[in-house]
Design a protein around this motif. Structure first.
Motif, short mmCIF file in Angstrom:
data_model
loop_
_atom_site.label_atom_id
_atom_site.label_comp_id
_atom_site.label_asym_id
_atom_site.label_seq_id
_atom_site.Cartn_x
_atom_site.Cartn_y
_atom_site.Cartn_z
N ASN A 136 -1.73 0.64 -4.29
CA ASN A 136 -0.95 1.75 -3.70
C ASN A 136 -1.52 3.14 -3.97
O ASN A 136 -0.79 4.11 -4.01
CB ASN A 136 0.51 1.66 -4.15
CG ASN A 136 0.71 2.03 -5.61
OD1 ASN A 136 -0.26 2.14 -6.36
ND2 ASN A 136 1.95 2.22 -6.01
N LYS A 137 -2.84 3.22 -4.11
CA LYS A 137 -3.45 4.52 -4.34
C LYS A 137 -3.17 5.53 -3.24
O LYS A 137 -3.09 6.72 -3.48
CB LYS A 137 -4.97 4.35 -4.49
CG LYS A 137 -5.39 4.45 -5.94
CD LYS A 137 -6.88 4.39 -6.11
CE LYS A 137 -7.25 3.60 -7.34
NZ LYS A 137 -7.32 2.14 -7.10
N TYR A 140 6.06 7.65 -9.13
CA TYR A 140 4.93 6.89 -8.60
C TYR A 140 4.44 5.95 -9.69
O TYR A 140 4.05 6.39 -10.78
CB TYR A 140 3.79 7.82 -8.16
CG TYR A 140 2.49 7.10 -7.91
CD1 TYR A 140 2.35 6.25 -6.81
CD2 TYR A 140 1.39 7.26 -8.76
CE1 TYR A 140 1.16 5.57 -6.58
CE2 TYR A 140 0.20 6.59 -8.54
CZ TYR A 140 0.09 5.74 -7.45
OH TYR A 140 -1.09 5.07 -7.23
N LEU A 141 4.51 4.66 -9.42
CA LEU A 141 4.00 3.66 -10.37
C LEU A 141 2.74 3.04 -9.78
O LEU A 141 2.82 2.31 -8.79
CB LEU A 141 5.04 2.55 -10.61
CG LEU A 141 6.46 3.00 -10.96
CD1 LEU A 141 7.35 1.78 -11.19
CD2 LEU A 141 6.45 3.87 -12.22
N TRP A 176 10.63 3.56 -2.41
CA TRP A 176 10.23 4.26 -1.18
C TRP A 176 9.02 3.52 -0.62
O TRP A 176 8.00 3.42 -1.29
CB TRP A 176 9.87 5.71 -1.48
CG TRP A 176 9.64 6.50 -0.23
CD1 TRP A 176 8.60 6.35 0.62
CD2 TRP A 176 10.48 7.51 0.32
NE1 TRP A 176 8.74 7.20 1.68
CE2 TRP A 176 9.88 7.94 1.52
CE3 TRP A 176 11.68 8.10 -0.07
CZ2 TRP A 176 10.44 8.93 2.32
CZ3 TRP A 176 12.23 9.11 0.72
CH2 TRP A 176 11.62 9.51 1.91
N LEU A 177 9.16 3.00 0.56
CA LEU A 177 8.02 2.28 1.13
C LEU A 177 7.97 2.47 2.64
O LEU A 177 8.96 2.88 3.27
CB LEU A 177 8.09 0.78 0.81
CG LEU A 177 9.23 -0.02 1.40
CD1 LEU A 177 8.98 -0.43 2.85
CD2 LEU A 177 9.46 -1.29 0.57
N MET A 178 6.82 2.20 3.18
CA MET A 178 6.66 2.27 4.62
C MET A 178 5.62 1.24 5.04
O MET A 178 4.66 0.98 4.32
CB MET A 178 6.20 3.67 5.01
CG MET A 178 6.39 4.01 6.46
SD MET A 178 6.00 5.74 6.77
CE MET A 178 4.23 5.68 6.73
N GLN A 198 0.81 -1.21 0.00
CA GLN A 198 0.00 0.00 0.00
C GLN A 198 0.84 1.26 0.00
O GLN A 198 0.73 2.09 -0.87
CB GLN A 198 -0.94 -0.01 1.21
CG GLN A 198 -1.89 -1.21 1.17
CD GLN A 198 -2.87 -1.15 2.32
OE1 GLN A 198 -3.78 -0.34 2.31
NE2 GLN A 198 -2.69 -1.98 3.32
N PHE A 199 1.70 1.39 1.02
CA PHE A 199 2.56 2.56 1.07
C PHE A 199 3.86 2.18 0.36
O PHE A 199 4.88 1.93 0.99
CB PHE A 199 2.82 2.97 2.53
CG PHE A 199 3.21 4.41 2.67
CD1 PHE A 199 4.43 4.88 2.20
CD2 PHE A 199 2.35 5.32 3.26
CE1 PHE A 199 4.78 6.21 2.32
CE2 PHE A 199 2.68 6.66 3.39
CZ PHE A 199 3.90 7.10 2.92
N ASN A 200 3.79 2.11 -0.96
CA ASN A 200 4.94 1.67 -1.73
C ASN A 200 4.87 2.37 -3.08
O ASN A 200 3.98 2.14 -3.87
CB ASN A 200 4.89 0.14 -1.89
CG ASN A 200 6.22 -0.41 -2.35
OD1 ASN A 200 7.01 0.30 -2.98
ND2 ASN A 200 6.47 -1.68 -2.05
N LEU A 201 5.83 3.26 -3.34
CA LEU A 201 5.74 4.13 -4.51
C LEU A 201 6.02 3.42 -5.82
O LEU A 201 5.41 3.72 -6.85
CB LEU A 201 6.71 5.32 -4.35
CG LEU A 201 6.22 6.56 -3.58
CD1 LEU A 201 5.07 7.22 -4.30
CD2 LEU A 201 5.83 6.25 -2.16
#
Lengths: 597, 80
Positions: A554-555, A548-549, A513-515, A453-456
């Motif tokens: 990952n919306k 951002y892909l 970039w992820l969290m 989800q939090f993954n660009l």
């Protein structure tokens, strides 16, 4: 369904939960009550939800669920959540446990400090309950605290104010006081249920550290069953009456054969005492408004003679209707139901004879016919089924004494957060944000493979990839570990990218970039960006490019770079976007509450 | 219990947990081969396997399993 009545087989329920659900939904002619239930969890709730659903379906309640993000119970309750608002719960269940207690007393704490700690902990919970009541005006169910599985102070853990057990008991007392003075607020008594299950088996540290289940997965059916009792009671699905057999149920022996003077009741021997305790248990239900009736194959004269014994606890007067005859029991129960004008399905039929039980169960849909076993298990089996779970508190029972007022004042005085930044500051967060270190390589690789989800860019990396990148001088790598006053969240954020010379500019491309979602809305992404920018500047990088892909999941990070102060320079039709940050321009940090390194 | 017998019981566990009577597993089966075998169902699978064989895996054993074959190795080791 028999498999969902006590004594049930927990292993069977866990293993077959999907098949059981199918079977429940395939039943015909069930009029379900539909309810929206929000589960706000301080630990994993997935299986709790699924097993709870089975028990509720069995009670004729069809739940729709909302689950908070992992450990977001406080934020969702106190600050609200648009998704939850839209869901509009009928009932909120706050699943917190002893694992969620932020601080226990230290042995060096003074009594005053421990009092403050109690108030702080309570303040936090009262804030949750107050906010839920105000926002949703719905029923709230809250776990109390289970006893800890170890005792640092040994037996003194109970008596010494520094003991964890002492602390938990004090909190449980306070939860109790709150429940006594608030309507539509119920305690799910896991302190009791865990003790029945076995405190040490309940607290399975393996299941906690692997899956973040605050209780052993094997204990979930017991937990969910107990919780389901409250919910079905709230929605009017309690049973209303007992239909009781007599011979070898209310007393030992057969009154018609043995004569009333020879049946086992009273205090003369062990068996008589056992039946006396059972009669006392049944009789106590009268005061709860439960109707007592008899369905016995007997001559009425003999049945009444049994009850007429001076040492019989139950008297003829205790029963609303006595059907002692030779008709089939299902007919007798159906007639009784008609006479007192309640549904036959609101009866609990108690009989030692399995043949009678099977007949009644087959003939009267929805009636409860517990497998009561031997006389020494009657009470446990009736009681554990929670047929008559008590939730209604009448006007007179609400204690309007000092307690109510005092609680209100405490709630007012305790720390109340007026804005989110203030709340974030109260978390006392510290972060370690550094280049990839050997000890974290496995975790970093795992995060790149698990975070959706939090993954660009959703770039997946093996541990070998990660180790290679970490040693490449063209790369900047960062991991972020976040601690707060409730504990260490571990490594929760990862970023890396590479340099590229471009004319007189030196570019930096953010490849990943992820969290982890467990630290959403903490500002960790801003603290990470600060570190990235500072490292980039020290390398004379002039511009940072972010990508951002889009994926199906990952919306939530679509505008991530915009929030970080980047400028959008390109957007494709498929939603892919490119963002630029010019390091010559001033950059305002979004981090308000995290102390870094 | 032979490896074959273990697989007999293990297949039933998989069939129940994933609610699919057609599942059969072997040494090289991995999570990606079984529909619905995600991290949450993995928990249920482990618990069901433990209960089925009357064993208790240590925490370390359940986190590093590469395939079903390794799980069976662990079961055999526990059954001793």
């Amino acid at each position: 369904m028999k498999q969902l009545e006590y004594p049930y087989d927990s292993d069977f329920i866990l293993r077959k939960k999907k098949a059981i659900k199918r079977e429940l939904l395939a039943r015909e002619g069930i009029q379900y009550v539909e309810k929206k239930i929000a589960i706000l969890g301080g630990s994993t709730t997935s299986d709790i939800k699924q097993i709870l659903e089975l028990f509720l379906l069995n009670y004729g309640i069809r739940p729709e669920f909302f689950e908070s993000e992992y450990n977001k119970y406080f934020e969702d309750a106190v600050f609200g959540n648009p998704e939850l608002d839209e869901f509009a719960p009928d009932l909120v269940f706050v699943h917190t446990t002893t694992r969620n207690i932020a601080r226990f007393p230290a042995v060096t704490d003074s009594p005053e400090q421990i009092d403050v700690l109690i108030e702080e902990t309570m303040g936090r919970f009262e804030q949750i309950w107050g906010a839920l009541a105000e926002r949703y005006k719905c029923t709230v169910i809250q776990n109390n605290f289970e006893q800890p599985f170890y005792r640092l102070l040994g037996n003194s853990d109970f008596t010494n104010i520094h003991g964890r057990l002492n602390f938990i008991n004090r909190l449980n007392d306070r939860f109790c006081a709150y429940a006594q003075s608030h309507r539509n607020f119920f305690i799910n008594d896991i302190n009791y249920i865990s003790a029945v299950y076995g405190i040490k088996k309940w607290a399975d540290p393996g299941d906690w550290y692997r899956y973040k289940y605050a209780l052993s997965v094997s204990a979930i059916p017991d937990f969910a069953f107990n919780l389901a009792h409250i919910i079905k009671a709230v929605y009017g699905k309690n049973k209303k009456a007992f239909a009781l057999d007599m011979d070898n149920t209310l007393w030992g022996g057969i009154v018609g054969d043995d004569g009333p003077e020879n049946i086992k009741i009273g205090h003369e021997d062990a068996e008589s005492e056992l039946f006396t305790e059972f009669q006392q248990y049944i009789k106590a239900h009268k005061d709860l408004g439960i109707l007592l009736t008899v369905a016995s194959k007997n001559d009425e004269e003999n049945a009444l003679a049994g009850l007429a014994r001076p040492d019989s606890t139950l008297k003829q007067d205790d029963f609303l209707i006595i059907k002692a005859n030779w008709d089939n029991k299902d007919i007798n129960i159906a007639n009784t139901a008609k006479e007192i004008n309640i549904g036959a399905d609101s009866f609990v039929f108690v009989d030692d004879n399995p043949v009678e039980r099977a007949l009644v169960e087959n003939q009267i849909p929805g009636i409860s016919v517990p497998e009561v076993g031997a006389p020494e298990t009657y009470i446990d089996i009736l009681d554990s089924n929670g047929f008559f779970e008590v939730t209604g508190i009448s006007e007179e029972d609400i204690k309007r004494s000092g307690m109510y007022k005092a609680n209100m004042e405490r709630a007012k005085a305790s720390a109340q957060f007026t804005n989110y930044d203030e709340y974030l500051k109260s978390l006392e967060m510290t972060a370690e944000i550094k280049p990839f270190a050997p000890v974290y390589m496995a975790r970093i690789a795992e995060l790149t493979n698990k975070s959706n989800q939090f993954n660009l860019t959703t770039k997946r990396c093996s541990q070998a990839d990660i180790e290679k990148i970490a040693t490449d001088p063209k790369y900047i790598t960062l991991y972020g570990r976040l601690e707060d006053k409730f504990g260490d969240n571990g490594v929760v954020a990862v970023a890396f990218g590479h340099e590229e010379d471009f004319g007189k500019d030196k570019f930096f491309h953010i490849d990943l970039w992820l969290m982890s979602c467990r630290v959403l809305k903490r500002g960790m992404e801003f603290a990470m960006m600060d570190e990235l920018i500072s490292e980039a500047k020290s390398r004379n990088i002039t511009k940072i490019k972010g990508y951002y892909l889009p994926t199906a999941k990952n919306k939530m990070v679509k505008d991530f770079y915009g929030l970080q102060g980047f400028e959008k320079i390109r957007e494709m039709e498929d939603g892919t976007s490119e963002w630029l940050l010019d390091l010559d321009k001033p950059h305002k940090s979004g981090n308000v509450a995290i102390k870094v390194n | 219990m032979t490896r074959e017998e273990i697989y007999g019981k293990l297949n039933e566990v998989f069939q129940d947990v994933f609610d699919d009577e057609d599942i059969t597993v072997n040494d090289s089966t991995v999570a990606a081969d079984v529909d619905g075998w995600d991290s949450l169902e993995h928990i249920n699978l482990i618990v069901a396997v433990e209960r089925c064989f009357g064993i208790k895996f240590t925490m370390g054993e359940t986190t590093g399993l590469k395939n079903v074959g390794e799980m069976v190795d662990r079961i055999i080791a526990h059954l001793g």
